[in-house]
Structures are given as C-alpha cells and as structure tokens.
Design a protein around this motif. Structure first.
Motif, mmCIF file in Angstrom:
data_model
loop_
_atom_site.group_PDB
_atom_site.id
_atom_site.type_symbol
_atom_site.label_atom_id
_atom_site.label_comp_id
_atom_site.label_asym_id
_atom_site.label_seq_id
_atom_site.Cartn_x
_atom_site.Cartn_y
_atom_site.Cartn_z
ATOM 1 N N GLU A 8 45.381 55.794 97.254
ATOM 2 C CA GLU A 8 44.868 56.726 96.250
ATOM 3 C C GLU A 8 45.542 56.528 94.889
ATOM 4 O OE1 GLU A 8 45.295 60.740 97.711
ATOM 5 O OE2 GLU A 8 44.777 60.090 99.735
ATOM 6 N N ALA A 9 46.608 55.758 94.853
ATOM 7 C CA ALA A 9 47.369 55.543 93.619
ATOM 8 C C ALA A 9 46.675 54.494 92.753
ATOM 9 C CB ALA A 9 48.776 55.067 93.964
ATOM 10 N N PRO A 10 47.004 54.475 91.461
ATOM 11 C CA PRO A 10 46.433 53.441 90.593
ATOM 12 C C PRO A 10 46.745 52.042 91.124
ATOM 13 C CG PRO A 10 47.594 55.101 89.297
ATOM 14 C CD PRO A 10 47.894 55.391 90.738
ATOM 15 N N ALA A 11 45.795 51.138 90.967
ATOM 16 C CA ALA A 11 45.943 49.764 91.443
ATOM 17 C C ALA A 11 46.764 48.946 90.447
ATOM 18 C CB ALA A 11 44.561 49.137 91.621
ATOM 19 N N HIS A 12 47.116 47.740 90.853
ATOM 20 C CA HIS A 12 47.790 46.808 89.942
ATOM 21 C C HIS A 12 46.878 46.508 88.762
ATOM 22 C CE1 HIS A 12 50.318 46.004 93.481
ATOM 23 N NE2 HIS A 12 51.231 45.722 92.575
ATOM 24 N N ASP A 13 47.485 46.278 87.616
ATOM 25 C CA ASP A 13 46.767 45.921 86.398
ATOM 26 C C ASP A 13 47.334 44.584 85.923
ATOM 27 O OD1 ASP A 13 45.882 45.590 83.758
ATOM 28 O OD2 ASP A 13 46.002 47.718 83.299
ATOM 29 N N PRO A 14 46.514 43.537 85.859
ATOM 30 C CA PRO A 14 47.040 42.222 85.466
ATOM 31 C C PRO A 14 47.537 42.183 84.017
ATOM 32 C CG PRO A 14 44.656 42.151 85.670
ATOM 33 C CD PRO A 14 45.087 43.494 86.151
ATOM 34 N N GLU A 15 47.167 43.166 83.211
ATOM 35 C CA GLU A 15 47.538 43.173 81.793
ATOM 36 C C GLU A 15 48.871 43.883 81.518
ATOM 37 O OE1 GLU A 15 45.765 41.460 79.553
ATOM 38 O OE2 GLU A 15 44.565 40.856 81.272
ATOM 39 N N ARG A 16 49.225 44.887 82.366
ATOM 40 C CA ARG A 16 50.455 45.635 82.101
ATOM 41 C C ARG A 16 50.927 46.322 83.380
ATOM 42 N NH1 ARG A 16 50.445 51.036 81.214
ATOM 43 N NH2 ARG A 16 52.071 50.821 79.655
ATOM 44 N N PHE A 17 52.191 46.710 83.375
ATOM 45 C CA PHE A 17 52.730 47.409 84.543
ATOM 46 C C PHE A 17 52.055 48.775 84.685
ATOM 47 C CE2 PHE A 17 55.492 48.938 81.120
ATOM 48 C CZ PHE A 17 55.563 50.298 81.394
ATOM 49 N N VAL A 18 52.098 49.308 85.910
ATOM 50 C CA VAL A 18 51.574 50.639 86.203
ATOM 51 C C VAL A 18 52.749 51.507 86.651
ATOM 52 C CG1 VAL A 18 50.101 51.981 87.758
ATOM 53 C CG2 VAL A 18 49.312 49.762 86.892
ATOM 54 N N ASN A 29 60.155 64.527 92.549
ATOM 55 C CA ASN A 29 58.837 63.918 92.403
ATOM 56 C C ASN A 29 58.915 62.447 92.776
ATOM 57 O OD1 ASN A 29 60.188 63.250 89.953
ATOM 58 N ND2 ASN A 29 58.279 63.091 88.845
ATOM 59 N N VAL A 30 57.748 61.875 93.039
ATOM 60 C CA VAL A 30 57.647 60.476 93.433
ATOM 61 C C VAL A 30 56.678 59.796 92.482
ATOM 62 C CG1 VAL A 30 57.052 58.860 95.277
ATOM 63 C CG2 VAL A 30 58.028 61.094 95.850
ATOM 64 N N ARG A 31 57.111 58.648 91.959
ATOM 65 C CA ARG A 31 56.262 57.852 91.077
ATOM 66 C C ARG A 31 56.007 56.514 91.757
ATOM 67 N NH1 ARG A 31 55.598 59.969 86.265
ATOM 68 N NH2 ARG A 31 55.212 58.027 85.170
ATOM 69 N N ILE A 32 54.841 55.957 91.522
ATOM 70 C CA ILE A 32 54.522 54.619 92.007
ATOM 71 C C ILE A 32 54.605 53.666 90.824
ATOM 72 C CG2 ILE A 32 52.014 54.890 91.720
ATOM 73 C CD1 ILE A 32 51.843 53.150 94.374
ATOM 74 N N ILE A 33 55.189 52.512 91.074
ATOM 75 C CA ILE A 33 55.321 51.469 90.053
ATOM 76 C C ILE A 33 54.690 50.216 90.631
ATOM 77 C CG2 ILE A 33 56.931 50.072 88.699
ATOM 78 C CD1 ILE A 33 58.942 52.500 89.207
ATOM 79 N N ARG A 34 53.799 49.630 89.868
ATOM 80 C CA ARG A 34 53.155 48.386 90.287
ATOM 81 C C ARG A 34 53.381 47.342 89.197
ATOM 82 N NH1 ARG A 34 49.918 49.268 94.994
ATOM 83 N NH2 ARG A 34 49.027 51.360 95.115
ATOM 84 N N LEU A 35 53.916 46.190 89.614
ATOM 85 C CA LEU A 35 54.200 45.091 88.698
ATOM 86 C C LEU A 35 53.463 43.843 89.140
ATOM 87 C CD1 LEU A 35 58.095 45.519 88.508
ATOM 88 C CD2 LEU A 35 56.414 46.338 86.850
ATOM 89 N N GLY A 36 52.698 43.252 88.234
ATOM 90 C CA GLY A 36 52.066 41.972 88.505
ATOM 91 C C GLY A 36 53.063 40.858 88.249
ATOM 92 N N ALA A 37 52.676 39.632 88.541
ATOM 93 C CA ALA A 37 53.538 38.467 88.335
ATOM 94 C C ALA A 37 54.031 38.439 86.890
ATOM 95 C CB ALA A 37 52.782 37.194 88.658
ATOM 96 N N GLY A 38 55.344 38.322 86.729
ATOM 97 C CA GLY A 38 55.943 38.236 85.407
ATOM 98 C C GLY A 38 56.095 39.554 84.668
ATOM 99 N N ALA A 90 59.689 39.114 90.344
ATOM 100 C CA ALA A 90 60.234 37.759 90.356
ATOM 101 C C ALA A 90 59.321 36.749 91.029
ATOM 102 C CB ALA A 90 61.586 37.766 91.071
ATOM 103 N N GLY A 91 58.226 37.219 91.625
ATOM 104 C CA GLY A 91 57.375 36.317 92.382
ATOM 105 C C GLY A 91 55.973 36.230 91.821
ATOM 106 N N ASP A 92 55.108 35.605 92.593
ATOM 107 C CA ASP A 92 53.703 35.456 92.208
ATOM 108 C C ASP A 92 52.832 36.572 92.766
ATOM 109 O OD1 ASP A 92 54.230 33.070 90.843
ATOM 110 O OD2 ASP A 92 54.032 31.895 92.682
ATOM 111 N N ALA A 93 53.318 37.249 93.812
ATOM 112 C CA ALA A 93 52.554 38.319 94.453
ATOM 113 C C ALA A 93 52.861 39.653 93.773
ATOM 114 C CB ALA A 93 52.906 38.391 95.939
ATOM 115 N N PRO A 94 51.954 40.623 93.873
ATOM 116 C CA PRO A 94 52.199 41.942 93.289
ATOM 117 C C PRO A 94 53.422 42.620 93.910
ATOM 118 C CG PRO A 94 49.906 41.713 93.932
ATOM 119 C CD PRO A 94 50.630 40.530 94.497
#
Length: 108
Positions: A8-18, A29-38, A90-94
């Motif tokens: 239900e959380a926001p998905a990865h965004d290839p343009e910027r971190f979430v 509280n709990v926050r979700i952080i999603r980081l794409g490669a780099g 640090a990797g290629d995967a989300p």
C-alpha cells in the motif's frame, strides 16, 4: 489495531528517492524509504526522535564517521536523534527501508 501492507506504500521512483509516512501512533511513527540504484537520502538528523532503521530489501550503505558500512536486507540500525543519517543504495536492485521513530518525527 491498525494493519498496513508495504504494497500500500508508494512504489519506487526511478527519478528520486521516496520517503513517506506509513503508519502513525501516539508515541511513534513509521516511514518507508525507497531508493533506486544510485539514489541516496540527503544527510539529516531526527532530533529529538530516536530512529530504528530496518533494511527490508536490497543492499544499502550507511556512511558513518568511521567509514562506509554495508546495510543489507535483514539488518537493523539504531540512531540517536543527533546522529546524522546518511544512507544510499549501493547496488543495482531497489532498496526498501523502514524507519521507526519515537517520539514521532517530525515533531507534532
């Protein structure tokens, strides 16, 4: 009781971190952080909150005063409110992280 699924959380965004709130309680509280490669979060602190950061998926890195520390899935880190959080993918995967903050951050 309240249930939340990571789906239900926001998905990865290839343009910027979430970074988004996932669940809020009276004392934490709990926050979700999603980081794409780099991708990386801008360095920041969470005072006056204490932070527990859990790596759900991927291979992140924590930049510490003692150097870079691997932060792979299944790892948990604790930060005092004054500790600067510096985390990157640090990797290629989300990378997906859960940030547990007490008291809630940002302060209400």
């Amino acid at each position: 009781m309240e249930l939340v699924s990571l789906s239900e959380a926001p998905a990865h965004d290839p343009e910027r971190f979430v970074a988004a709130e996932l669940l809020e309680g009276a004392l934490t509280n709990v926050r979700i952080i999603r980081l794409g490669a780099g991708q990386a979060l801008p360095p920041h602190t969470h005072a006056p909150s204490e932070l527990m950061l859990y790596a759900v998926e991927g291979d992140a890195e924590l930049d510490t005063d003692d150097g870079t520390v691997p932060f792979p899935a299944g790892t948990l880190a604790r930060f005092d409110g004054e500790d600067e959080l510096r985390v990157s993918n640090a990797g290629d995967a989300p990378v997906t992280l859960l940030a547990f903050l007490a008291p809630p951050f940002p302060p209400r």
